[in-house]
Write an enzyme that holds these catalytic residues in place. Structure first.
Site, PDB file in Angstrom:
ATOM      1  N   HIS A  49      54.823  -8.547  34.581  1.00 31.84           N
ATOM      2  CA  HIS A  49      55.701  -8.923  33.469  1.00 31.84           C
ATOM      3  C   HIS A  49      55.453  -7.925  32.352  1.00 31.84           C
ATOM      4  O   HIS A  49      55.211  -8.290  31.199  1.00 31.84           O
ATOM      5  CB  HIS A  49      55.438 -10.365  33.023  1.00 31.84           C
ATOM      6  CG  HIS A  49      56.692 -11.176  32.907  1.00 31.84           C
ATOM      7  ND1 HIS A  49      57.010 -11.950  31.823  1.00 31.84           N
ATOM      8  CD2 HIS A  49      57.740 -11.303  33.755  1.00 31.84           C
ATOM      9  CE1 HIS A  49      58.179 -12.544  32.006  1.00 31.84           C
ATOM     10  NE2 HIS A  49      58.649 -12.165  33.181  1.00 31.84           N
ATOM     11  N   ASN A  50      55.539  -6.654  32.720  1.00 35.18           N
ATOM     12  CA  ASN A  50      55.128  -5.582  31.823  1.00 35.18           C
ATOM     13  C   ASN A  50      56.054  -5.410  30.632  1.00 35.18           C
ATOM     14  O   ASN A  50      55.630  -5.474  29.476  1.00 35.18           O
ATOM     15  CB  ASN A  50      55.050  -4.259  32.594  1.00 35.18           C
ATOM     16  CG  ASN A  50      54.111  -4.326  33.778  1.00 35.18           C
ATOM     17  OD1 ASN A  50      53.247  -5.186  33.839  1.00 35.18           O
ATOM     18  ND2 ASN A  50      54.279  -3.430  34.727  1.00 35.18           N
ATOM     19  N   ARG A  73      55.108 -20.739  39.586  1.00 36.69           N
ATOM     20  CA  ARG A  73      56.213 -21.370  40.314  1.00 36.69           C
ATOM     21  C   ARG A  73      56.418 -20.735  41.683  1.00 36.69           C
ATOM     22  O   ARG A  73      56.831 -21.419  42.633  1.00 36.69           O
ATOM     23  CB  ARG A  73      57.496 -21.310  39.492  1.00 36.69           C
ATOM     24  CG  ARG A  73      57.493 -22.239  38.292  1.00 36.69           C
ATOM     25  CD  ARG A  73      58.886 -22.434  37.716  1.00 36.69           C
ATOM     26  NE  ARG A  73      59.495 -21.169  37.346  1.00 36.69           N
ATOM     27  CZ  ARG A  73      59.238 -20.499  36.219  1.00 36.69           C
ATOM     28  NH1 ARG A  73      58.350 -20.973  35.357  1.00 36.69           N
ATOM     29  NH2 ARG A  73      59.859 -19.365  35.949  1.00 36.69           N
ATOM     30  N   HIS A  76      64.345  -4.568  39.781  1.00 31.25           N
ATOM     31  CA  HIS A  76      63.338  -5.622  39.782  1.00 31.25           C
ATOM     32  C   HIS A  76      63.535  -6.599  40.931  1.00 31.25           C
ATOM     33  O   HIS A  76      62.574  -7.080  41.524  1.00 31.25           O
ATOM     34  CB  HIS A  76      63.385  -6.371  38.450  1.00 31.25           C
ATOM     35  CG  HIS A  76      62.338  -7.424  38.307  1.00 31.25           C
ATOM     36  ND1 HIS A  76      61.024  -7.143  37.990  1.00 31.25           N
ATOM     37  CD2 HIS A  76      62.392  -8.771  38.442  1.00 31.25           C
ATOM     38  CE1 HIS A  76      60.333  -8.267  37.930  1.00 31.25           C
ATOM     39  NE2 HIS A  76      61.135  -9.270  38.205  1.00 31.25           N
ATOM     40  N   GLN A  99      63.152 -20.748  31.688  1.00 31.23           N
ATOM     41  CA  GLN A  99      61.980 -21.037  32.520  1.00 31.23           C
ATOM     42  C   GLN A  99      61.933 -22.490  32.989  1.00 31.23           C
ATOM     43  O   GLN A  99      62.766 -23.308  32.641  1.00 31.23           O
ATOM     44  CB  GLN A  99      60.718 -20.706  31.719  1.00 31.23           C
ATOM     45  CG  GLN A  99      60.621 -19.245  31.339  1.00 31.23           C
ATOM     46  CD  GLN A  99      60.411 -18.347  32.541  1.00 31.23           C
ATOM     47  OE1 GLN A  99      59.333 -18.298  33.129  1.00 31.23           O
ATOM     48  NE2 GLN A  99      61.454 -17.631  32.927  1.00 31.23           N
ATOM     49  N   SER A 149      56.873  -2.550  40.173  1.00 32.05           N
ATOM     50  CA  SER A 149      57.327  -2.417  38.790  1.00 32.05           C
ATOM     51  C   SER A 149      57.549  -0.938  38.501  1.00 32.05           C
ATOM     52  O   SER A 149      56.585  -0.176  38.370  1.00 32.05           O
ATOM     53  CB  SER A 149      56.288  -3.001  37.823  1.00 32.05           C
ATOM     54  OG  SER A 149      56.687  -2.796  36.483  1.00 32.05           O
TER      55      SER A 149
END
EC number: 6.3.5.3
Length: 765
Positions: free
Chosen positions: A108-109, A129, A59, A328, A562
């Site tokens: 964001h699978n 962000r 990733h 986060q 991804s």
């Protein structure tokens, strides 16, 4: 009290070179672990192993895709508009009048499958962000979503959660959601795709970069505190194939707080405005590990961090857990010492916690040659001492073997020619309605109705139009348009041509709003890179996109890969999602997909050339459950000519409607324009089946203003775009005539059919 584990310091690692370490559990391969040992000249400490494990994950490092992604730079067309290209958090494009736009799409699978609401919500938060980090104010979001079959039990679990997560986070931030996609397919049953896009606006002089210049400058962590949520989240979840244990990974999914992120946005923009930041990075995947290594590598190469000064909401976290946490709403800034008090005062004013956790250091020539020096301590003990570039920029690069799958030839040979076609007018009419009701074609209002599309007051176009459009400044009428597109059926049949078709459709959708396409972002969703067939799909897809962007003069500004979107041996269809950004000088000239409600008698024209191209079509899938043959041919020259024509026609105010022809063919395009305008049309075609369901590219349906027919015809000739008059606006039905017959469908029936699919399943759930 339980005994605390002994701190694994650099000194301990030197004394105990043979201590076993759980590197394989962290996704580090045997040869990668040995390479880490060679870099350090010893075994890594637990904290160092944590850094390398997340930074060298698929990733974060793109280790299986880098060799192919380089084409986007090697084949990049020259563009005066490109201000910041690949390599930063997001690309930046000049849109005129001193303004710049930054945009990016990311996946964001896997987190969204494990925990749909939080996975999707934090996907939105993370991409916002990224845009903020470039110095821009985020102004809009979009999303491209893929799910399993609509009536599958798991889809009924995942889809509502994903939509609620996106709407919750975006609505709370006050960001309009201006469009995207919604698709369904059996291959996405356990592998939904949640690709989130954000766009931001700034002045040229506001651009910020991820760098840590200036020895002695302070490293400040500000925003949320660090907790155990999301430890190894995106970096771990997105770097492994799903299996039956996936739901046990819920603690790896981050938890979002959009209200804190809203404060963080306003605080950061004020810090930028006042010149209080010399380097900035958000904490997304890989958290503190990523922010420190990338900032250090982008500056002097040196940094010293005191991990015990990181504000925690769980005092039991170890150094390695702090480094891997993906909590986060956090940012890391590099601040000059003399401006530190101003920086912290601004944070206090916005109720944002800020802590100095280290400083930038100089490095010796020898250290610089090795990749710099990042030192981290815990209560005075050194737990990290490594060259940051070896983690951020010099990770493993794999040239994975790839080969055309043996079944590819048979798949392409199984053309839709053998499929039964409608035998009479009634069957043709019934199949038009079936295609219009298909889950990937039907009205997405059940989803998009949960998003606020008009907050901030700058939205000009949003779903369900071809592209989203927003005004980019309060002192003028300049706007930007965005569209995302992808077609897993096409790319399964031919990854090269299918990816070009996705790019062409997004390009065409932006042009159909009246904007001029400028730049590209992408989210490349594929199965396991360890499968040579998947890697062939990926290699062909990236080659296709790079070639198309070079031909069309639209540089790739950045994006996301991804991998491992599969369960066991079953991979998703290759699903590159392409985002295109364009600019329009005056948003009042924008075009919509709706037929003009008071346009009775206005002429409907079909632009472009049609053919009987049904490979990978909606008709073949919906009516026959068939996938085979070749996707529609991509003619990039024709796409460019059509785009120039539409932009020029918008500038000259010649058109009342423009709608691209894509999924479902001409039948769907006409029905959608009729429903959106609340007025019918009567058209004539020569080959009803092929003309209604064929999915040839480089086409659009337009309605010409009556007084501008001659001017538009002249413009079509100048741009070399074929224009065929097929009918007129009027009435309350879609009427299709052809040499041997015809049929009619009233608008009420069209609406019930088109709008009823999602509510029938999801409201019942």
């Amino acid at each position: 009290m339980p005994e605390q584990p002994q701190l694994d310091t650099v000194a301990t690692a030197q004394r105990t070179p043979d201590n076993p370490q759980p590197y394989s559990e962290l996704g580090v391969a045997d040869d990668e672990y040995e390479r880490i040992r060679r870099i350090l000249g010893r075994r890594p400490t637990a904290a160092e192993l944590a850094i390398y494990s997340v930074m060298w994950s698929e990733h974060c490092s793109y280790k299986s895709s880098k060799v192919h992604l380089r084409q986007f730079g090697e084949k990049a067309p020259h563009s005066d508009a490109l201000l910041v290209g690949m390599g930063e958090n997001a690309g930046v494009v000049d849109v005129g009048e001193g303004r710049a736009v930054t945009f990016k799409i990311e996946s964001h699978n896997h987190p969204s499958y494990v925990e749909p609401h939080q996975g999707a919500a934090t996907g939105v938060g993370g991409i916002v962000r990224d845009i903020l980090t470039m110095g821009a104010r985020p102004v809009a979001v979009m999303d491209a979503l893929r799910f399993g079959p609509l009536d599958a039990p798991d889809t009924r679990r995942v889809l509502p959660g994903v939509v609620s997560g996106i709407s919750f986070y975006g609505n709370c931030l006050g960001l309009p959601n201006i469009g995207g996609e919604l698709g369904f397919g059996a291959g996405y049953a356990a592998n939904p795709l949640v690709n989130a896009l954000c766009v931001g606006v700034m002045r040229h002089e506001d651009i910020q970069l991820a760098q840590a210049p200036g020895p002695g400058n302070k490293v400040v962590l500000f925003g949320a505190t660090t907790g155990p949520d999301g430890i190894g989240g995106a970096s771990v979840l997105a770097s492994a194939t799903f299996d039956d244990e996936s739901h046990a990974k819920r603690p790896s999914v981050q938890v979002g707080d959009p209200f804190l992120e809203k404060l963080l946005i306003e605080c950061s923009l004020e810090l930028y405005r006042d010149g209080l930041v010399v380097g900035i990075q958000d904490l997304g995947a890989a958290g503190v590990s990523c922010a420190t290594t990338e900032l250090a590598a982008g500056g002097t190469g040196g940094m010293r961090i005191e991990l015990d000064r990181v504000p925690l909401r769980d005092s039991t976290l170890t150094p390695e857990e702090i480094l891997m946490s993906e909590s986060q709403e956090r940012m890391m800034a590099v601040v000059e010492p003399e401006r530190l008090e101003e920086f912290t005062a601004t944070c206090r004013r916005w109720n944002i916690q800020a802590a100095v956790i280290g400083e930038v250091t100089d490095v010796t020539p020898e250290e610089a040659e090795r990749g710099g020096r990042l030192v981290m301590t815990w209560n005075g003990e050194t737990v990290v001492d490594l060259p940051p570039r070896t983690a951020s920029d010099e990770g493993p690069v794999y040239e994975r073997p790839y080969a055309r799958p043996p079944e590819q030839d048979a798949l392409q040979a199984d053309t839709p020619d053998r499929l039964a076609r409608p035998e009479d007018d009634e069957e043709l009419r019934e199949q038009v309605l079936r295609v219009l009701a298909a889950p990937g074609v039907c009205d997405p209002g059940w989803v998009t109705g949960q998003y606020d599309s008009y907050v901030r007051g700058d939205t000009v176009l949003s779903a369900p139009h071809d592209g989203g459009m927003i005004r980019v400044g309060e002192d003028g009428d300049r706007g930007i348009a965005l569209a995302t597109d992808g077609n897993g059926r096409y790319t399964r049949l031919d990854p090269y041509a299918g990816t070009q078709a996705a790019f062409a459709e997004a390009y065409r959708n932006v042009a159909a709003t009246g904007a001029r396409p400028l730049a590209v972002t992408n989210c490349l969703n594929f199965g396991s890179p360890e499968d040579p067939g998947v890697m062939w799909q990926f290699a062909e897809s990236t080659r296709g996109l790079a070639d198309a962007c070079r031909t069309m003069g639209t540089p790739v500004t950045g994006g996301n890969v991804s991998f491992y979107n599969q369960t066991g041996d079953s991979a998703i269809n290759p699903s590159p999602v392409i985002g295109v950004l364009g600019v329009i000088d005056d948003v009042h000239a924008r075009l919509t997909t709706a037929f003009p409600p008071r346009g009775d008698g206005a002429r409907v024209l079909l632009l472009g050339t049609s053919g009987e191209e049904l490979g990978g079509s909606v008709w073949a899938e919906v009516v026959h459950g068939h996938l085979g043959g070749l996707p529609p041919r991509v003619d990039l020259d024709a796409e460019a000519a059509l785009a120039r024509l539409l932009s020029a026609a918008a500038d000259d105010r010649l058109l009342a409607t423009a709608h691209d022809v894509s999924d479902g063919g001409l039948a769907v395009a006409l029905a959608e324009s009729a429903m959106r305008g609340g007025v019918g049309c009567s058209v004539r075609v020569e080959e009803p089946f092929a003309d209604l369901f064929g999915e040839s590219g480089a086409r659009a349906v337009v309605v010409v203003l009556p007084e501008e027919e001659e001017s538009f015809a002249r413009l079509c000739r100048e741009h070399g775009v074929p224009a065929t008059e097929i009918g007129t606006i009027g009435g309350s039905a879609l009427t299709v005539n052809y040499p041997d017959g015809g049929f009619s469908i009233d608008l009420d029936t069209l609406r019930r059919t088109h709008e009823g699919t999602l509510p029938a399943v999801l409201d019942a759930e």
